[in-house]
Design an enzyme around this catalytic site. Sequence first.
Site, PDB file in Angstrom:
ATOM      1  CB  ALA A  62     -32.010  11.006  -2.808  1.00 37.95           C
ATOM      2  CD  GLU A 124     -32.227  12.054 -10.100  1.00 38.06           C
ATOM      3  OE1 GLU A 124     -33.038  12.341  -9.204  1.00 38.06           O
ATOM      4  OE2 GLU A 124     -32.151  12.651 -11.023  1.00 38.06           O
TER       5      GLU A 124
END
Length: 679
Positions: A62, A124
């Site tokens: 992202a 993440e």
Amino acid sequence: MSVISTRKDGDVLVVTSKNPPVNALGQAVRAGLADAIAQAAADDTIKAIVITCEGRTFFAGADITEFGKPPVGPSLPEVIDAIEASAKPVVAAIHGTALGGGLEVALGCHYRIAAASAKLGLPEVKLGLLPGAGGTQRLPRVVGVEAALPMVVKGDPIPAATAERIGLVDKLVADDQLTESGVAFARSVIGASSHPVSSARTDKIDTSLGDAFFDEFRKTELRRLKGFEAPEACIQAVRAAIDLPFADGIKRERELFGQLMTGTQSAALRHVFFAERAASKIDGIPADTPVLPIAKVGILGAGTMGGGIAMNFLTAGIPVTILEREQAALDRGVAIIRKNYERSAARGKFTTDQVAQCMDRLTPTLEMTDLADCDLVIEAVFEHMEVKKEVFTKLDAIVKPGAILASNTSYLNVDEMAAVTKRPEYVLGLHFFSPANVMRLLEIVKAAKTAPAVLKTAMALSKKIGKVAVVSGVCHGFIGNRMLSPRQQAANAMLMQGIAPWAVDDALTDFGMPMGPFQMADLAGLDLGWDKANSKGETIRDVLCERDRRGQKTGKGFYDYDENRRRTPSKEVEEIIAAFAAKSGGAAQSFTSEEIRDRLLFPMVNEGAKILDEGMAQRASDIDTVWINGYGWPAYTGGPMFWADTIGLDTVVAGLKAFGHEVSPYLADKAAKGERFNG
């Protein structure tokens, strides 16, 4: 120019991302992908789709610069759902890294091919988060829970060959034929009656995996992640892939993601991520400043530190000449280097050939003149200024002009060393942390006359040898050890107030530090710097050393140790401390663990403020980077300065005043204005 382009290759639509440097999945990329899928759906001549990326990598995650900002659609989950819902087969053609959101995009595709050199992962958790675009639900359905769980919870990427073995990748292809291979693969599946949809798969879900499986995973894998919240949330999300239908599992994933995103730990870990990158940016160095070539490194001292420093360069492919005064010490140092490499090879980190290559780059010598042609020479000799000056004087006369001379000092004044040379602009400090071949931190000490090119070269070199470098000005102890000093003073003061050393240590280990000040003292040896001949029992340390309680090496120090070096509180030490406390005349105190912690850490923050005020560190986040990478400060608090921001600088100021400390004007001013150290 659009960041997503499309072109037809016969009946296959090739969708290409052009969003350097890492094809981050920002809003423009997401919108472009959604438009491309819609384009393919509306064109009857298109029978299949290939998603690929230009540059050095597939989508590597992202766009984290969007974190904390109002979302702009389409969201990544919406885009992935659209890819998965395509009636025409979609093939992900992966090279470089498919990380985080990048792997989630690939999981939304019906098929995945990868260059043999590619890596795939969901990192993440390292930002205090979990995969928030379906990764915790699709990955277990594609590869099974047992293979998916460590990928999600630990966040380490896997090589393409492993990904193929577990079913994450359908085919490995040559690096230089990725797009062509993707088109050929897409064409080969056009006629299939159906295509695998990750969210609909149940063939890899083992519903018999229950509490016992997850508890065992926690026991074996989460010990090193103690204190971090995200790994447990990741486990719960993956568990949902077994227990819940896909739609409900996605809801659970989003719920857990939201809790983490709004928590302090993720904010801290994202701060750490950006702090490491900011540390490499140095004000005042022109962009066109050259980086000097470093083809050969010399090291003075083949002891623990010198040998460890040498390994950094040898592993990076840079030849090293290592100097000792005596053959026995030189042989011992070289043998330890070899043993360290062989130990790493036994763990699979190196091949036997790589160990041999590293050792072949090492030239041991007893002659300082053999350092003459080195581009960089680092001294790792005894920590005494007169010794250092003597070494620098000799090196300056021997080593070729234009070569950099560096000190591994942890405290001493680098300007004084530079002053005895005819090349002060080529002198700086390179403070490695022990064990130097393992610890990530490198404090680069900029002396008053260090040239911009020399500083820039040191920063570039640190990256090449895998270090996180932080620039410090010249002051006693630089950044890390300077801040350690007031903490130690506070710890010693508490002993005189009748507080047990184990209570002090436990307050820090409960906070997340690997060890407390008295555990550290026992590990280093209490007799370090102690003078037996002149010891008069005037301090607690004197008495301990006089009683042969010199730390772990003698089986007793502040603690008693068993044969496995496990520590237990010592009755004898308790009595020694009580006697000193009584002699000081103060009444014995009692503090909670939190009060002990604050008495130890607030003075550190105060010292950090002084460092910033004096310009010894460029930014508060540099101080955080030093303490996380060099001293084991818990990353999930963001470092000492970020932690102070989190609890409020006014809280720190009030505590310091209550403890009788003089508050740094810089800290007091920021607190009064309601400001933070970090932005």
